[in-house]
Design a protein around this motif. Structure first.
Motif: not given
Ligand SMILES: [Zn+2]
Ligand SMILES: [Zn+2]
Length: 368
Positions: A159, A311, A334
């Motif tokens: 991320a 991600w 996630l």
């Protein structure tokens, strides 16, 4: 991976008033069910799940509450009203069972224990996840703990710094989140154990997956099984990685637990959210099919990309709303994706690369 539900297998909503209330966005009524079990909706403030269905099981001497619900003044009032309708009060409660320790189920256990001196029971694997299990207010099932920082998980998944800041900070307009401490058990319930409640035969059915120690409770003389969050009539429970130890495979556990619960197809299912139904074989088939499709979708996304990060895979999957509107639920998304990727890695259909300071990437195994 192909299991499609057989459309010929019956599914019937039995909680008609609950379903109507759901459609009208109202709190459903307190209801007396088969075998003198009571269903009490306990509101979850500011949450799309809206309420937890607590169940009251009166015995010859004593009364057990299953999943007292989210701890709030409003919730406590609703639980007390339900007890009154059942001809009881908080002081009459002799036992509290948590199907699992998410705060929308187990949050109010401490308050109820203090008012009643009841014993508290749960599965040992659920107890084991407790010391770290403190949940910020307003977040259901999205547990965070100091030893399992969400920020590290997000960075490891690839991320961006912005996303990490966005998702680990407090939501806009919220002040410092008070933390909820969850009650520890006095009694541990293993698979097959009976609740200590005279005049009742309530059996523990261990159904790991949604959480490591999730349990269902079967009361076969009343023809009902309390399914907690394991099987809900409309939504699919999140399969996360929180509270997991290395070597556990939550999705494989969940799929096996679903298969197992189909054996109670002749029982009415009393879930912890939404509404009651009959047709556990059909519903568990649907849930298994949902996860099969998810696994196939992940393989497709990985095939179409060059070594995507975890991600990136998560962002490319289809969610109930567009990815840029998923908001804070991106963390749960996630974790759900990671559980599926782990399952595919265990099956030898994906490999992981990266890690050790670099984001985890996934690829199809093969030469090169
Ligand atoms: Zn839950
Ligand atoms: Zn729940």
């Amino acid at each position: 991976m192909d299991n499609r539900p057989d459309p010929g297998v019956p599914f019937e909503v039995t909680g008609g008033r609950q379903k109507a209330a759901w459609a009208e966005r109202l709190l459903p009524p307190v209801e007396q069910l088969a075998g003198d079990i009571w269903s009490v909706p306990v509101p979850i403030p500011r949450n799309p799940l809206r309420y937890t269905l607590s169940y009251l099981i009166p015995g010859e001497s004593g009364l057990v509450v299953v999943d007292p619900g989210w701890d709030s003044a409003e919730g406590w009032d609703a639980l007390c009203r339900g007890l009154t309708e059942a001809g009881a009060s908080p002081a009459d409660v002799t036992g509290v069972v948590a199907t699992h320790v998410h705060a929308d189920h187990h949050g109010m256990t401490g308050r109820l224990k203090a008012a009643s001196d009841a014993w508290v029971a749960m599965h040992p694997a659920e107890r084991d996840s407790l010391p770290h299990h403190t949940v910020p207010q307003g977040e259901v099932g999205g547990a965070q703990s100091p030893t399992d920082p969400i920020g590290a998980r997000l960075r490891e998944a690839g991320a961006s710094a912005n996303d990490v800041r966005d998702l680990t900070g407090l939501p806009d307009g919220q002040s410092a989140a008070p933390r909820v401490d969850l009650a520890a058990p006095d009694i541990l319930l293993e698979d097959g154990d009976h609740l200590p409640l005279r005049g009742r035969d309530v059996v523990t059915v261990w159904t790991p997956g949604h959480t490591p120690g999730h349990i269902c409770l079967a009361e076969s003389s009343a023809g009902v099984i309390l399914t907690g969050d394991h099987v809900l009539p409309r939504i699919t429970p999140n399969i996360g990685l929180h509270g997991r130890r290395p070597g556990q495979a939550p999705l494989a556990e969940f799929l096996a637990s679903l298969k197992r619960l189909a054996a109670w197809d002749d029982h009415e299912a009393l879930p912890a959210h939404e509404y009651r139904f009959r047709g556990l074989a059909r519903r568990t088939d649907e849930l298994r099919a949902h996860h099969s499709r998810r696994l196939e979708e992940i393989l497709f996304v990985v095939e179409e990309s060059f070594r995507p990060t975890l991600w990136e895979v998560t962002a490319r999957l289809s969610w109930s709303r567009p990815w840029d509107q998923v908001g804070r639920m991106r963390v749960a998304a996630l974790m759900e994706t990671a559980a599926h990727v782990d399952h595919l890695v265990d099956a030898g259909l994906l490999t992981r690369c990266g890690g050790e300071g670099r984001p985890i990437r996934v690829a199809r195994p093969g030469p090169g």
